[in-house]
Design an enzyme around this catalytic site. Structure first.
Site, mmCIF file in Angstrom:
data_model
loop_
_atom_site.group_PDB
_atom_site.id
_atom_site.type_symbol
_atom_site.label_atom_id
_atom_site.label_comp_id
_atom_site.label_asym_id
_atom_site.label_seq_id
_atom_site.Cartn_x
_atom_site.Cartn_y
_atom_site.Cartn_z
ATOM 1 N N TYR A 243 0.830 -1.210 0.000
ATOM 2 C CA TYR A 243 0.000 0.000 0.000
ATOM 3 C C TYR A 243 0.861 1.256 0.000
ATOM 4 O O TYR A 243 0.678 2.145 -0.834
ATOM 5 C CB TYR A 243 -0.920 -0.012 1.216
ATOM 6 C CG TYR A 243 -1.943 1.104 1.235
ATOM 7 C CD1 TYR A 243 -2.940 1.174 0.274
ATOM 8 C CD2 TYR A 243 -1.912 2.090 2.219
ATOM 9 C CE1 TYR A 243 -3.875 2.192 0.274
ATOM 10 C CE2 TYR A 243 -2.847 3.110 2.239
ATOM 11 C CZ TYR A 243 -3.826 3.156 1.270
ATOM 12 O OH TYR A 243 -4.755 4.177 1.266
ATOM 13 N N PHE B 13 -13.018 0.578 16.926
ATOM 14 C CA PHE B 13 -13.481 1.017 18.241
ATOM 15 C C PHE B 13 -15.004 1.133 18.290
ATOM 16 O O PHE B 13 -15.642 0.697 19.253
ATOM 17 C CB PHE B 13 -12.844 2.367 18.604
ATOM 18 C CG PHE B 13 -11.420 2.270 19.076
ATOM 19 C CD1 PHE B 13 -10.797 1.040 19.243
ATOM 20 C CD2 PHE B 13 -10.691 3.414 19.365
ATOM 21 C CE1 PHE B 13 -9.471 0.946 19.683
ATOM 22 C CE2 PHE B 13 -9.380 3.341 19.809
ATOM 23 C CZ PHE B 13 -8.769 2.099 19.963
ATOM 24 N N GLY C 216 -0.540 2.625 23.087
ATOM 25 C CA GLY C 216 -1.649 3.546 22.872
ATOM 26 C C GLY C 216 -1.235 4.990 22.723
ATOM 27 O O GLY C 216 -2.089 5.881 22.650
ATOM 28 N N ASP D 294 3.873 0.036 12.213
ATOM 29 C CA ASP D 294 2.808 0.966 12.569
ATOM 30 C C ASP D 294 3.419 2.339 12.857
ATOM 31 O O ASP D 294 4.273 2.474 13.732
ATOM 32 C CB ASP D 294 2.071 0.457 13.812
ATOM 33 C CG ASP D 294 0.848 1.294 14.133
ATOM 34 O OD1 ASP D 294 0.185 1.745 13.179
ATOM 35 O OD2 ASP D 294 0.566 1.502 15.333
ATOM 36 N N ARG E 114 1.280 10.791 13.274
ATOM 37 C CA ARG E 114 0.689 11.130 11.981
ATOM 38 C C ARG E 114 -0.165 12.384 12.162
ATOM 39 O O ARG E 114 -1.172 12.370 12.863
ATOM 40 C CB ARG E 114 -0.140 9.967 11.463
ATOM 41 C CG ARG E 114 -0.670 10.122 10.050
ATOM 42 C CD ARG E 114 0.421 10.164 9.013
ATOM 43 N NE ARG E 114 1.289 9.014 8.966
ATOM 44 C CZ ARG E 114 0.954 7.838 8.457
ATOM 45 N NH1 ARG E 114 -0.250 7.637 7.998
ATOM 46 N NH2 ARG E 114 1.841 6.868 8.436
#
Length: 423
Positions: A248, A294, A310, A374, A378
């Site tokens: 991707y 979520f 997190g 990951d 961002r």
């Protein structure tokens, strides 16, 4: 007896005389040829005069308008390199003239707009806006992640057409604009079916053939795990080219390269948008993206799964803001790339807390090992979009999330009231 001899001699003399005439035809034939040439000279002179007038006074083929029949382009761009080169020089200027240079979001004439992936999450909202504006919209989708339900309300509208088609195969359509959205955008889907490069190449080929303006929906994933924060369009990124997400990340980077090559080499009008995390109604419920995960987990009374510690950050824009940005980019005069995202930054834990507040304050949070590659941070720098497009997002996360929750309740439980009770 003497009379018979006389008769034979006379017959032989006549035969000899007639044969001498057959063996010596030259005088009569030469006369015929001369007479024939004299008779045809006027016609020959007339033919020369007509030819001279045609070549000297009528326009040559190179000055006549060139009209290319798109049906002759049956092969793909990959199989006809020679024809691409030959057509490029004498067709480039005309294609530029055929592209409608629209000003603003209103048009004086109805546009023919192709939306690839138009039955998907973002594509279907874009189709709604284009139909509302009065455009003639063609949607192509293979329904890998899109759903007919997202566009079924347009069936029967004479300005709407839906085609089941995969962009990895060429298609010939007469259109003015191409919004190229067809590509799985979630890890669950793009790892299974990456389509960035071939699909983009086919759509660029179509744009070249018909002189259409082409908008590529790229992604913030081209920045990889960024070392620059926030990310501006001038940043080249930090991408693992062989990682599990590279199909991707690198696929979109190659798509941008192809778009710019067609822009510089073939004169195609190109627009590039780098989309940051987007949420809203019609998202796939179980697509692996954090907001949809979520919301679906909270509605089903499952723990909210947070990967890693997190503390990774993301920025979330509501789908209506993104559609507005895409349309402004398409109608504007700037190639880009442009970051389209909400600069409001949330950690994954903060996002989970907003979902708890919106759906279920008692929802539990469960931590799991982080996924490979990951990104840690961002956040878009949208200064360029503000200045050149006059665009910035207007819907906050706390405003947009309830709209998405209502849509998910309806789709999960079938009835809004029952879904509210179950939540």
């Amino acid at each position: 007896m003497s009379s018979e001899l006389i008769h034979r001699n006379q017959t032989r003399d006549q035969t000899t005389d007639s044969s001498s005439h057959r063996d010596n035809p030259l005088p009569r034939t030469r006369t015929n040829i001369i007479n024939m040439l004299l008779n045809r000279v006027p016609f020959l002179l007339i033919g020369i005069a007509i030819s001279t007038f045609f070549f000297h006074y009528l326009p040559s083929r190179s000055t006549l308008p060139q009209h290319h029949d798109s049906s002759s382009f049956v092969g793909t761009e990959l199989t006809l390199p020679t024809r691409r080169v030959l057509l490029e020089e004498h067709g480039r200027d005309e294609r530029k003239r055929r592209v409608p240079l629209a000003v603003g979001l209103k048009s004086k004439r109805q546009k023919r707009v192709l939306v690839t992936g138009g039955a998907g999450f973002v594509g279907s909202h874009l189709v709604d806006r284009l139909i509302e504006r009065g455009d003639n919209v063609i949607v192509i989708d293979n329904y890998f992640t899109g759903r007919k339900e997202n566009v079924v309300h347009h069936i029967g509208n004479p300005n709407f057409e839906l085609i089941r088609h995969d962009v990895v195969e060429p298609i010939l359509l007469e259109v003015d604009q191409i919004y190229h959205l067809a590509c799985p955008a979630s890890p669950v889907h793009y790892k299974f079916n990456p389509t960035n490069v071939v699909g983009t190449l086919n759509m660029l080929g179509l744009a070249k053939r018909v002189g259409a303006r082409f908008l590529l929906t790229s992604t913030s994933e081209v920045y990889g795990d960024p070392l620059q924060h926030p990310q501006a369009e001038t940043y080249w990124g930090n991408v693992n080219p062989i990682g599990v997400r590279s199909c991707y990340d690198e696929g979109k980077r190659v798509a941008e390269t192809l778009a710019m090559d067609y822009h510089r080499g073939a004169g195609i009008e190109v627009r590039i948008a780098r989309i940051f995390n987007t949420y809203g109604p019609r998202m796939c419920i179980d697509d692996g993206r954090v907001v949809s995960n979520f919301v679906a987990q909270a509605l089903r009374k499952d723990p909210l799964t947070v990967y890693g510690d997190g503390k990774q950050t993301r920025s979330f824009q509501f789908v209506s803001d993104l559609v507005e940005g895409l349309m402004r980019l398409m109608e504007g005069e700037h190639v880009g790339p442009f970051n389209l995202g909400n600069p409001g930054e949330f950690t994954m834990l903060e996002l989970a807390q907003v979902v708890q507040e919106t759906i279920d304050p008692n929802a539990k949070i469960e931590f799991r090992a982080n996924t490979e590659d990951d990104p840690h941070k961002r956040k878009p720098d949208i200064s360029k979009a503000k200045e050149l497009l006059g665009w910035q997002p207007s819907v906050s996360l706390r405003e947009g999330l309830p709209l998405m929750v209502a849509d998910f309740k309806q789709r999960l439980f079938g009835d809004g009231d029952k879904g509210a009770a179950a939540a």
